[in-house]
Design a protein around this motif. Structure first.
Motif, PDB file in Angstrom:
ATOM      1  N   ARG A 258      36.617  36.133  34.206  1.00 42.65           N
ATOM      2  CA  ARG A 258      36.903  36.920  33.007  1.00 42.65           C
ATOM      3  C   ARG A 258      37.444  38.298  33.395  1.00 42.65           C
ATOM      4  N   ARG A 259      37.130  38.740  34.620  1.00 43.32           N
ATOM      5  CA  ARG A 259      37.680  39.988  35.143  1.00 43.32           C
ATOM      6  C   ARG A 259      38.012  39.783  36.621  1.00 43.32           C
ATOM      7  N   VAL A 260      39.175  40.282  37.016  1.00 39.25           N
ATOM      8  CA  VAL A 260      39.637  40.180  38.397  1.00 39.25           C
ATOM      9  C   VAL A 260      40.029  41.572  38.872  1.00 39.25           C
ATOM     10  N   ASP A 261      39.450  42.022  39.987  1.00 39.78           N
ATOM     11  CA  ASP A 261      39.791  43.321  40.573  1.00 39.78           C
ATOM     12  C   ASP A 261      40.469  43.077  41.917  1.00 39.78           C
ATOM     13  N   VAL A 262      41.692  43.579  42.058  1.00 37.99           N
ATOM     14  CA  VAL A 262      42.500  43.337  43.248  1.00 37.99           C
ATOM     15  C   VAL A 262      42.817  44.660  43.931  1.00 37.99           C
ATOM     16  N   THR A 263      42.563  44.712  45.246  1.00 33.53           N
ATOM     17  CA  THR A 263      42.934  45.868  46.068  1.00 33.53           C
ATOM     18  C   THR A 263      43.852  45.381  47.177  1.00 33.53           C
ATOM     19  N   LEU A 264      45.021  46.003  47.306  1.00 30.92           N
ATOM     20  CA  LEU A 264      46.030  45.590  48.274  1.00 30.92           C
ATOM     21  C   LEU A 264      46.090  46.561  49.435  1.00 30.92           C
ATOM     22  N   GLY A 265      46.456  46.038  50.599  1.00 34.70           N
ATOM     23  CA  GLY A 265      46.579  46.891  51.771  1.00 34.70           C
ATOM     24  C   GLY A 265      47.800  47.784  51.744  1.00 34.70           C
ATOM     25  N   SER A 266      48.780  47.455  50.916  1.00 34.01           N
ATOM     26  CA  SER A 266      49.985  48.274  50.759  1.00 34.01           C
ATOM     27  C   SER A 266      50.498  48.111  49.336  1.00 34.01           C
ATOM     28  N   LYS A 267      51.315  49.049  48.896  1.00 36.09           N
ATOM     29  CA  LYS A 267      51.831  48.997  47.544  1.00 36.09           C
ATOM     30  C   LYS A 267      52.832  47.848  47.394  1.00 36.09           C
ATOM     31  N   LEU A 268      52.682  47.083  46.310  1.00 36.03           N
ATOM     32  CA  LEU A 268      53.580  45.974  46.021  1.00 36.03           C
ATOM     33  C   LEU A 268      53.907  45.968  44.535  1.00 36.03           C
ATOM     34  N   GLU A 269      55.099  45.483  44.196  1.00 38.31           N
ATOM     35  CA  GLU A 269      55.433  45.285  42.795  1.00 38.31           C
ATOM     36  C   GLU A 269      54.624  44.119  42.237  1.00 38.31           C
ATOM     37  N   TYR A 270      54.308  44.201  40.971  1.00 39.29           N
ATOM     38  CA  TYR A 270      53.691  43.060  40.314  1.00 39.29           C
ATOM     39  C   TYR A 270      54.522  42.697  39.096  1.00 39.29           C
ATOM     40  N   GLU A 271      54.244  41.530  38.532  1.00 35.02           N
ATOM     41  CA  GLU A 271      55.003  41.092  37.364  1.00 35.02           C
ATOM     42  C   GLU A 271      54.076  40.594  36.282  1.00 35.02           C
ATOM     43  N   LEU A 272      54.543  40.705  35.053  1.00 36.19           N
ATOM     44  CA  LEU A 272      53.862  40.158  33.889  1.00 36.19           C
ATOM     45  C   LEU A 272      54.845  39.254  33.156  1.00 36.19           C
ATOM     46  N   ASP A 273      54.546  37.991  33.065  1.00 40.10           N
ATOM     47  CA  ASP A 273      55.360  37.034  32.306  1.00 40.10           C
ATOM     48  C   ASP A 273      56.841  37.119  32.638  1.00 40.10           C
ATOM     49  N   GLY A 274      57.151  37.226  33.925  1.00 35.65           N
ATOM     50  CA  GLY A 274      58.536  37.206  34.359  1.00 35.65           C
ATOM     51  C   GLY A 274      59.221  38.546  34.390  1.00 35.65           C
ATOM     52  N   GLY A 275      58.522  39.622  34.063  1.00 33.49           N
ATOM     53  CA  GLY A 275      59.109  40.957  34.091  1.00 33.49           C
ATOM     54  C   GLY A 275      58.496  41.798  35.189  1.00 33.49           C
ATOM     55  N   ALA A 276      59.329  42.436  36.003  1.00 32.20           N
ATOM     56  CA  ALA A 276      58.836  43.247  37.112  1.00 32.20           C
ATOM     57  C   ALA A 276      58.228  44.542  36.595  1.00 32.20           C
ATOM     58  N   ARG A 277      57.150  44.974  37.247  1.00 30.42           N
ATOM     59  CA  ARG A 277      56.505  46.230  36.925  1.00 30.42           C
ATOM     60  C   ARG A 277      56.451  47.104  38.187  1.00 30.42           C
ATOM     61  N   ALA A 278      55.842  48.264  38.093  1.00 28.85           N
ATOM     62  CA  ALA A 278      55.840  49.236  39.186  1.00 28.85           C
ATOM     63  C   ALA A 278      54.972  48.768  40.352  1.00 28.85           C
TER      64      ALA A 278
END
Length: 311
Positions: A258-278
């Motif tokens: 129901r909740r997911v917390d993600v920490t990345l080792g480096s900055k990466l772009e993410y997407e929502l429903d096929g649209g790129a985000r920061a």
């Protein structure tokens, strides 16, 4: 179910389906409709303003014309705004990517999609939410996010789904960052990963059945992590998805939350429903149960169906 008296259309004017927007207007006005509100926008980011107007105008039905990006921005506003959740949405899958429509059984046939708007079931579905923004299909970071960014724009318009395959080949040999994931407050994954996907439905980019047990009305988000780091490993992982369950691959781990917390080792772009985000190093995703109402075929219940029809 009574015929909606006030119908609003919010349409991406650069997308096409069947005979286009002229045919959509003809099909809608051929019904017993009292008032038709019509908005066309040149790009999906212009849709939210029009959707807010539709809510204020008290529409009985909102027809959204476009692909997953257009639908995502529309549903995001409906889930945020007071009174938005009451308005049923009829999707006209006119975009390059129509993953939500496909998962819900809405065909890329204009007459049939309009028929569903008037005679289909109006059911409540969950959404996911990241940084205050809602998504209906999936969110991704890593390999998938890079694919989406490079495929956006002219290449996606020219090649459609093939653009994801083409651009994906350029990312499979990149260095995988370390990823830490907590599932509902419990540590779940801490290792190198090339892709993190959070899904609300089963079929994702490129028609891949990534989440075998996902259902958009079960109150959960499905979570997948891919550890494949080269073309051969990705081929094995995708091959497994094609012939059996995704979680049978040695390069894939899956769960639900129901909740997911993600920490990345480096900055990466993410997407929502096929649209790129920061780019980001941290993000949290939450499920928003029964957030919106969508018109779906009455004769085609989905796998894992738990929601009753709302009429």
């Amino acid at each position: 179910m009574r015929t909606p008296r006030t119908i609003a259309v919010v349409a991406h004017q650069r997308k096409s389906l069947g005979g286009g927007l002229d045919e959509l207007r003809r099909l809608l006005t051929g019904r017993d409709v009292e008032k038709l509100i019509w908005h066309e926008v040149p790009k999906s980011r212009k849709a939210p303003k029009r959707v807010r107007e539709v809510i204020r105008d008290g529409a009985d039905l909102l027809v959204v014309w476009g692909g997953d990006g257009m639908v995502q921005r529309t549903l995001d506003v409906l889930a945020r705004e007071k009174g938005g959740g009451r308005i049923p949405v009829a999707i006209m899958p006119a975009g390059t990517g129509n993953l939500l429509a496909g998962n819900l059984g809405i065909p890329e046939d204009l007459e049939k999609a309009v028929e569903i708007a008037f005679t289909g079931e109006r059911r409540r579905f969950d959404l996911g939410r990241i940084a205050g923004e809602h998504f209906a299909v999936m969110a991704g970071v890593g390999f998938d996010g890079a694919m989406i960014k490079d495929a956006d724009g002219g290449l996606k318009d020219r090649l459609g789904k093939l653009s994801y395959v083409w651009t994906g080949l350029r990312h499979v040999n990149g260095e995988a960052p370390r990823v830490r994931i907590r599932i509902d407050g419990t540590d779940w994954f801490d290792d190198e990963a090339s892709c993190v996907l959070i899904g609300n439905v089963g079929t994702i980019t490129g028609g891949i059945r990534a989440f075998d047990d996902a259902s958009p009305d079960d109150g959960w988000l499905d979570v997948g992590v891919a550890t494949a780091q080269n073309a051969l490993q990705w081929a094995r992982a995708l091959g497994t998805m094609a012939v059996t369950r995704s979680d049978h691959s040695p390069f894939v781990r899956m769960t639900r939350a129901r909740r997911v917390d993600v920490t990345l080792g480096s900055k990466l772009e993410y997407e929502l429903d096929g649209g790129a985000r920061a780019k980001t190093r941290k993000f949290s995703a939450k499920v928003v149960p029964s957030a919106v109402r969508i018109c779906v075929p009455a004769e085609k219940p989905m796998a894992g169906d738990t929601a009753a029809a709302i009429t």
